[in-house]
Design a protein around this motif. Structure first.
Motif, PDB file in Angstrom:
ATOM      1  N   VAL A 164       5.311  18.411   9.644  1.00 12.75           N
ATOM      2  CA  VAL A 164       5.897  17.724   8.480  1.00 12.75           C
ATOM      3  C   VAL A 164       4.853  16.806   7.855  1.00 12.75           C
ATOM      4  O   VAL A 164       4.687  16.775   6.635  1.00 12.75           O
ATOM      5  N   THR A 165       4.136  16.062   8.691  1.00 12.96           N
ATOM      6  CA  THR A 165       3.095  15.167   8.173  1.00 12.96           C
ATOM      7  C   THR A 165       2.031  15.953   7.416  1.00 12.96           C
ATOM      8  O   THR A 165       1.646  15.586   6.305  1.00 12.96           O
ATOM      9  N   VAL A 166       1.557  17.048   7.987  1.00 12.82           N
ATOM     10  CA  VAL A 166       0.498  17.835   7.359  1.00 12.82           C
ATOM     11  C   VAL A 166       0.976  18.442   6.044  1.00 12.82           C
ATOM     12  O   VAL A 166       0.309  18.317   5.008  1.00 12.82           O
ATOM     13  N   PHE A 167       2.145  19.082   6.041  1.00 14.39           N
ATOM     14  CA  PHE A 167       2.618  19.763   4.840  1.00 14.39           C
ATOM     15  C   PHE A 167       3.038  18.783   3.737  1.00 14.39           C
ATOM     16  O   PHE A 167       2.775  19.032   2.565  1.00 14.39           O
ATOM     17  N   THR A 168       3.675  17.677   4.109  1.00 19.98           N
ATOM     18  CA  THR A 168       4.052  16.710   3.068  1.00 19.98           C
ATOM     19  C   THR A 168       2.828  16.012   2.494  1.00 19.98           C
ATOM     20  O   THR A 168       2.795  15.714   1.300  1.00 19.98           O
ATOM     21  N   SER A 169       1.810  15.777   3.327  1.00 24.91           N
ATOM     22  CA  SER A 169       0.596  15.151   2.789  1.00 24.91           C
ATOM     23  C   SER A 169      -0.125  16.104   1.834  1.00 24.91           C
ATOM     24  O   SER A 169      -0.638  15.681   0.799  1.00 24.91           O
ATOM     25  N   LEU A 170      -0.134  17.392   2.155  1.00 30.26           N
ATOM     26  CA  LEU A 170      -0.731  18.371   1.247  1.00 30.26           C
ATOM     27  C   LEU A 170       0.042  18.397  -0.076  1.00 30.26           C
ATOM     28  O   LEU A 170      -0.557  18.364  -1.154  1.00 30.26           O
ATOM     29  N   GLY A 171       1.358  18.450   0.003  1.00 30.36           N
ATOM     30  CA  GLY A 171       2.175  18.423  -1.220  1.00 30.36           C
ATOM     31  C   GLY A 171       1.942  17.164  -2.028  1.00 30.36           C
ATOM     32  O   GLY A 171       1.803  17.211  -3.260  1.00 30.36           O
ATOM     33  N   TYR A 172       1.890  16.032  -1.352  1.00 30.69           N
ATOM     34  CA  TYR A 172       1.641  14.757  -2.027  1.00 30.69           C
ATOM     35  C   TYR A 172       0.292  14.778  -2.750  1.00 30.69           C
ATOM     36  O   TYR A 172       0.189  14.408  -3.918  1.00 30.69           O
ATOM     37  N   GLU A 183       2.313   0.694 -15.749  1.00 29.40           N
ATOM     38  CA  GLU A 183       1.377   1.680 -15.208  1.00 29.40           C
ATOM     39  C   GLU A 183       0.550   1.070 -14.069  1.00 29.40           C
ATOM     40  O   GLU A 183       0.182   1.755 -13.128  1.00 29.40           O
ATOM     41  N   PHE A 184       0.274  -0.216 -14.165  1.00 33.81           N
ATOM     42  CA  PHE A 184      -0.473  -0.919 -13.124  1.00 33.81           C
ATOM     43  C   PHE A 184       0.292  -0.833 -11.806  1.00 33.81           C
ATOM     44  O   PHE A 184      -0.250  -0.449 -10.777  1.00 33.81           O
ATOM     45  N   LEU A 185       1.578  -1.147 -11.839  1.00 35.48           N
ATOM     46  CA  LEU A 185       2.426  -1.066 -10.646  1.00 35.48           C
ATOM     47  C   LEU A 185       2.617   0.386 -10.208  1.00 35.48           C
ATOM     48  O   LEU A 185       2.615   0.684  -9.018  1.00 35.48           O
ATOM     49  N   ALA A 186       2.736   1.292 -11.157  1.00 32.99           N
ATOM     50  CA  ALA A 186       2.915   2.714 -10.828  1.00 32.99           C
ATOM     51  C   ALA A 186       1.719   3.248 -10.039  1.00 32.99           C
ATOM     52  O   ALA A 186       1.890   4.049  -9.122  1.00 32.99           O
ATOM     53  N   ASN A 187       0.513   2.816 -10.384  1.00 30.03           N
ATOM     54  CA  ASN A 187      -0.670   3.259  -9.640  1.00 30.03           C
ATOM     55  C   ASN A 187      -0.647   2.753  -8.202  1.00 30.03           C
ATOM     56  O   ASN A 187      -1.081   3.448  -7.291  1.00 30.03           O
ATOM     57  N   ILE A 188      -0.155   1.553  -7.999  1.00 25.24           N
ATOM     58  CA  ILE A 188      -0.037   1.028  -6.633  1.00 25.24           C
ATOM     59  C   ILE A 188       0.981   1.867  -5.859  1.00 25.24           C
ATOM     60  O   ILE A 188       0.735   2.280  -4.718  1.00 25.24           O
ATOM     61  N   LEU A 189       2.115   2.141  -6.479  1.00 29.31           N
ATOM     62  CA  LEU A 189       3.147   2.947  -5.820  1.00 29.31           C
ATOM     63  C   LEU A 189       2.681   4.384  -5.592  1.00 29.31           C
ATOM     64  O   LEU A 189       3.050   5.005  -4.599  1.00 29.31           O
ATOM     65  N   LEU A 190       1.849   4.901  -6.486  1.00 30.04           N
ATOM     66  CA  LEU A 190       1.344   6.274  -6.347  1.00 30.04           C
ATOM     67  C   LEU A 190       0.467   6.429  -5.112  1.00 30.04           C
ATOM     68  O   LEU A 190       0.512   7.452  -4.440  1.00 30.04           O
ATOM     69  N   THR A 191      -0.324   5.412  -4.783  1.00 32.12           N
ATOM     70  CA  THR A 191      -1.236   5.544  -3.647  1.00 32.12           C
ATOM     71  C   THR A 191      -0.690   4.913  -2.374  1.00 32.12           C
ATOM     72  O   THR A 191      -1.323   5.030  -1.325  1.00 32.12           O
ATOM     73  N   GLY A 192       0.474   4.305  -2.429  1.00 33.12           N
ATOM     74  CA  GLY A 192       1.105   3.784  -1.211  1.00 33.12           C
ATOM     75  C   GLY A 192       1.308   4.866  -0.156  1.00 33.12           C
ATOM     76  O   GLY A 192       0.963   4.664   1.017  1.00 33.12           O
ATOM     77  N   PRO A 193       1.848   6.034  -0.524  1.00 33.76           N
ATOM     78  CA  PRO A 193       1.996   7.103   0.479  1.00 33.76           C
ATOM     79  C   PRO A 193       0.668   7.531   1.098  1.00 33.76           C
ATOM     80  O   PRO A 193       0.626   7.922   2.263  1.00 33.76           O
ATOM     81  N   LEU A 194      -0.413   7.436   0.362  1.00 32.39           N
ATOM     82  CA  LEU A 194      -1.714   7.784   0.930  1.00 32.39           C
ATOM     83  C   LEU A 194      -2.058   6.840   2.083  1.00 32.39           C
ATOM     84  O   LEU A 194      -2.600   7.263   3.107  1.00 32.39           O
ATOM     85  N   GLY A 195      -1.704   5.572   1.939  1.00 33.22           N
ATOM     86  CA  GLY A 195      -1.890   4.627   3.032  1.00 33.22           C
ATOM     87  C   GLY A 195      -1.040   4.979   4.238  1.00 33.22           C
ATOM     88  O   GLY A 195      -1.472   4.842   5.388  1.00 33.22           O
ATOM     89  N   VAL A 196       0.173   5.463   3.992  1.00 37.35           N
ATOM     90  CA  VAL A 196       1.051   5.902   5.085  1.00 37.35           C
ATOM     91  C   VAL A 196       0.407   7.072   5.822  1.00 37.35           C
ATOM     92  O   VAL A 196       0.326   7.078   7.055  1.00 37.35           O
ATOM     93  N   TYR A 197      -0.085   8.059   5.066  1.00 35.04           N
ATOM     94  CA  TYR A 197      -0.722   9.214   5.700  1.00 35.04           C
ATOM     95  C   TYR A 197      -2.002   8.816   6.440  1.00 35.04           C
ATOM     96  O   TYR A 197      -2.300   9.367   7.494  1.00 35.04           O
TER      97      TYR A 197
END
Length: 177
Positions: free
Chosen positions: A35-43, A85-99
């Motif tokens: 799940v981690t691998v496939f969701t990170s690829l999709g993200y 958009e400033f906040l959206a960019n932070i939220l966009l890369t938040g999942p990258l920190g999780v991965y």
């Protein structure tokens, strides 16, 4: 011209798929790790779509003073205008920190800080190069580097914090190491 504008996007997807080929080929992954691998690829494929697909430059009443280098627009003045958009960019890369946490849960603070710089620098450099070479009509912006850094660090720190609570039992199966 329209076909060449999609070149950067296609190259980004090919690099992602080539990089994930090794991750997908690892034997004995648990279902949670898959799940981690496939969701990170999709993200990452969605992020590639958002940052590398060509767009029309719509700046009729631009709020940032853009400079140009061979017709490539860029902004090197941070925090000139903080908008949604400033906040959206932070939220966009938040999942990258999780991965990143699920991949490397024991990074030191300086490794997290350095890792946070990589997405913004890579994205903005690639956008600059692609706009210079095939005119994808993207704006290279220092605010994006800053917000991408903040999003990755925030995502990593949030999961690190949750991993030091009773929720650890929910997070641990999704780790890749």
């Amino acid at each position: 011209m329209l076909q060449t504008r999609w070149l950067t996007f296609g190259v980004a997807w090919l690099i992602l798929l080539a990089g994930y080929y090794r991750l997908l080929a690892v034997p004995n992954r648990t279902p949670a790790q898959r799940v981690t691998v496939f969701t990170s690829l999709g993200y990452l494929m969605v992020v590639a779509w958002l940052v590398f697909a060509p767009v029309g430059l719509i700046l009729p009443d631009s709020y940032k003073a853009l400079s140009y280098f061979y017709m490539v627009p860029y902004n090197l003045h941070p925090f000139v205008h903080v908008d949604p958009e400033f906040l959206a960019n932070i939220l966009l890369t938040g999942p990258l920190g999780v991965y990143c946490y699920l991949w490397r849960p024991h990074w030191s603070w300086w490794q997290i800080a350095l890792a946070g710089l990589v997405p913004g620098l890579v994205i903005e450099s690639a956008q600059f190069a692609s706009d210079w070479l095939v005119h994808t009509l993207r704006v290279v912006d220092i605010d994006d580097v800053i917000t991408n850094w903040a999003g990755l660090v925030l995502g990593y720190v949030v999961v690190w914090g949750l991993d030091h609570t009773p929720l650890r039992t929910l997070i641990k199966p999704f780790r890749l190491r």
